[in-house]
Scaffold this active site. Sequence first.
Site, PDB file in Angstrom:
ATOM      1  N   GLY B  46       1.504  -0.160   2.747  1.00 11.97           N
ATOM      2  CA  GLY B  46       2.887  -0.645   2.737  1.00 11.97           C
ATOM      3  C   GLY B  46       3.494  -0.827   4.115  1.00 11.97           C
ATOM      4  O   GLY B  46       3.348   0.037   4.982  1.00 11.97           O
ATOM      5  N   ALA B  70       3.158  12.913   0.101  1.00  7.43           N
ATOM      6  CA  ALA B  70       4.470  12.591   0.664  1.00  7.43           C
ATOM      7  C   ALA B  70       4.226  12.081   2.081  1.00  7.43           C
ATOM      8  O   ALA B  70       4.587  12.712   3.062  1.00  7.43           O
ATOM      9  CB  ALA B  70       5.364  13.818   0.666  1.00  7.43           C
ATOM     10  N   GLY B  72       5.435   9.443   3.320  1.00  8.10           N
ATOM     11  CA  GLY B  72       6.707   8.993   3.877  1.00  8.10           C
ATOM     12  C   GLY B  72       6.622   7.584   4.428  1.00  8.10           C
ATOM     13  O   GLY B  72       7.346   7.227   5.367  1.00  8.10           O
ATOM     14  N   ASN B 127       7.484  -2.922  -2.815  1.00  4.52           N
ATOM     15  CA  ASN B 127       7.627  -1.540  -3.263  1.00  4.52           C
ATOM     16  C   ASN B 127       9.113  -1.252  -3.361  1.00  4.52           C
ATOM     17  O   ASN B 127       9.817  -1.273  -2.355  1.00  4.52           O
ATOM     18  CB  ASN B 127       6.953  -0.623  -2.239  1.00  4.52           C
ATOM     19  CG  ASN B 127       7.181   0.843  -2.517  1.00  4.52           C
ATOM     20  OD1 ASN B 127       7.730   1.218  -3.544  1.00  4.52           O
ATOM     21  ND2 ASN B 127       6.765   1.692  -1.591  1.00  4.52           N
ATOM     22  N   CYS B 130      11.808   3.045  -3.026  1.00  9.92           N
ATOM     23  CA  CYS B 130      12.357   3.719  -1.851  1.00  9.92           C
ATOM     24  C   CYS B 130      13.877   3.614  -1.870  1.00  9.92           C
ATOM     25  O   CYS B 130      14.440   2.709  -2.479  1.00  9.92           O
ATOM     26  CB  CYS B 130      11.769   3.155  -0.566  1.00  9.92           C
ATOM     27  SG  CYS B 130      11.385   1.432  -0.631  1.00  9.92           S
ATOM     28  N   GLY B 243      -2.968   3.587 -12.042  1.00  9.27           N
ATOM     29  CA  GLY B 243      -2.608   4.977 -12.280  1.00  9.27           C
ATOM     30  C   GLY B 243      -3.850   5.737 -12.699  1.00  9.27           C
ATOM     31  O   GLY B 243      -4.213   5.760 -13.864  1.00  9.27           O
ATOM     32  N   GLY B 244      -4.533   6.309 -11.727  1.00  6.78           N
ATOM     33  CA  GLY B 244      -5.670   7.188 -12.020  1.00  6.78           C
ATOM     34  C   GLY B 244      -6.923   6.514 -12.509  1.00  6.78           C
ATOM     35  O   GLY B 244      -7.753   7.142 -13.168  1.00  6.78           O
ATOM     36  N   GLY B 265      -6.725   3.255  -6.720  1.00  9.25           N
ATOM     37  CA  GLY B 265      -6.123   3.957  -5.596  1.00  9.25           C
ATOM     38  C   GLY B 265      -6.865   5.221  -5.221  1.00  9.25           C
ATOM     39  O   GLY B 265      -7.823   5.211  -4.445  1.00  9.25           O
TER      40      GLY B 265
END
Lengths: 254, 303
Positions: B46, B70, B72, B127, B130, B243-244, B265
Amino acid sequence: MSRFFKAEITGVKLLNADFCILDIKPQGSHDTPLPGQFYMLQSISCYDPLLKRPFSIFRSTDDTLSFLFRIRGKATQILSRLNTGDVIDVIGPLGSSYPEPEGDFVAVAGGVGVASLYNLIEKYKGRAHFFYGAKTKEELVLVDNIRSLSKELTLVTQDCSCGVGGLVTDACADAICVTDSMLKGLHVYACGPNPMLKALNTRLAGKGVNCYVSLEENMACGVGACLGCVVKGINEYKRVCKEGPVFSMDEIQW
Amino acid sequence: MVNLAVNIGGLKLPNPVVTASGTFGYGQEYSEFFDIEKLGAIVVKGLSYSPRQGNPPPRLVETPAGMLNAIGLQNIGVETFIKDKLPYLRTLKLNVIANFFGDSIDEYVMAAEALTKAGGVHGLEMNISCPNKKAGWIVFGTDPAVMKDVVTAVRKATDLPLIVKLSPNVTDIGLMAKVAEDCGADAVSLINTITGMCIDINSRRSKLANVTGGLSGPAIRPIAVRMVWEVHKAVMIPIIGMGGIMTAQDALEFMIAGASAVSVGTANFINPQAVIEIISGMEDYLKEHGIANINEIIGSLKT
């Protein structure tokens, strides 16, 4: 030559209830690791633990890679219970290595941090002033081997059960900080828990020592993609898996 | 020969498997492990218009069959991406999807414009998980009105295929997908990570410096599959499901639920060749079931 490969377990040796040496034989050709580099290891096909775990190279020969680790959580427990002939997934060698020492050098190990320095003192036999500390006598492993590979070995325990009592960083700094001229250009290599490395920095910073530290952080990918394993550098975050795990002490914000 | 090609809002992918943003760097990190031209597309880490330092460590912790992160949104910024990373990607025969974000609508628009003008970017994934600096730090993707404004503004700023990456931290993800569709998104991708926490009971501190983090990995997969199914019922635009996903079987679940493509991912961390194995596993599935075209299974859930 891929850094992602399968390897066969050729030996699992428990040094005591907490420390284990794992020998693996990579299937196919593999790169030779340098002292200080690490591998991501995982016993296959299991989602819990999910991620590979990083381990410093402890010893390597043409066909065997060895890892010395402390059995602490699920992943290390599983690795310590593997049998000869089992196959695991491996990525490596990864990350930076200890720069070559000039002349005699100093090595400071705290606890299982000894694993990463062992490879260095074995490569540069008879040149290390080795300071090896742990909480108790029981946590000092491979002492005879380390003594025979070092020029001099000082053992340090926090509970005074063996060798010098106190912290390994103090024992080391007290011994080498006798005169400033002794320190100029001296190579010091350290691996251990963060508070130990921080204390070492407090004692040695600004004295002209070339100090290299090997750091540890939780890691997901090991190849610089996820940015999960960063530590605070002087100007920016640094990835332990890519710019590290070995850093010059003055690159890190302690 | 089976046909694996799919179309994501005008973007033609040779196969439905793409990398999830933030798990695959800018491609070069994984190019030693397999030929990344084999990907349906690469979705890069990103990007914000200006570089970001990210959160202090510790940034990740493993949880049962998953991990909390995290990071960030640490990134090199759009300009450095275009200067240092895009030239390598341009040399490849590979669809490049740039994931981007901002903390204000202006920042989203500036990033989208720069990435569109750069050349060599084939699609944009925004995205929206945020917070909005100017609107009391409400997360863009959790409030339909806030989301509407940002997607509308970005839509005007780019003519590239626009994918809106939906947050699962909402009451009705189908509604959020509909908002994205109504604002002109060409596709939606879901799910982003689920907000979670993990506490060290001895220190009574969170195991993440940021306190909360995003949960990913197999632990979230059933939730993600359900959300893809809900979104499939709510919108007409294509869905990239994630997702997984660890295996081809996992990926096929998403496609049957309604995804036209899938994003891999966390699996990249565990198996750097996961995407390649998933692509060939899909091919095998189609052959075994006598299906000539992967599009036949998209949204084929029997209820």
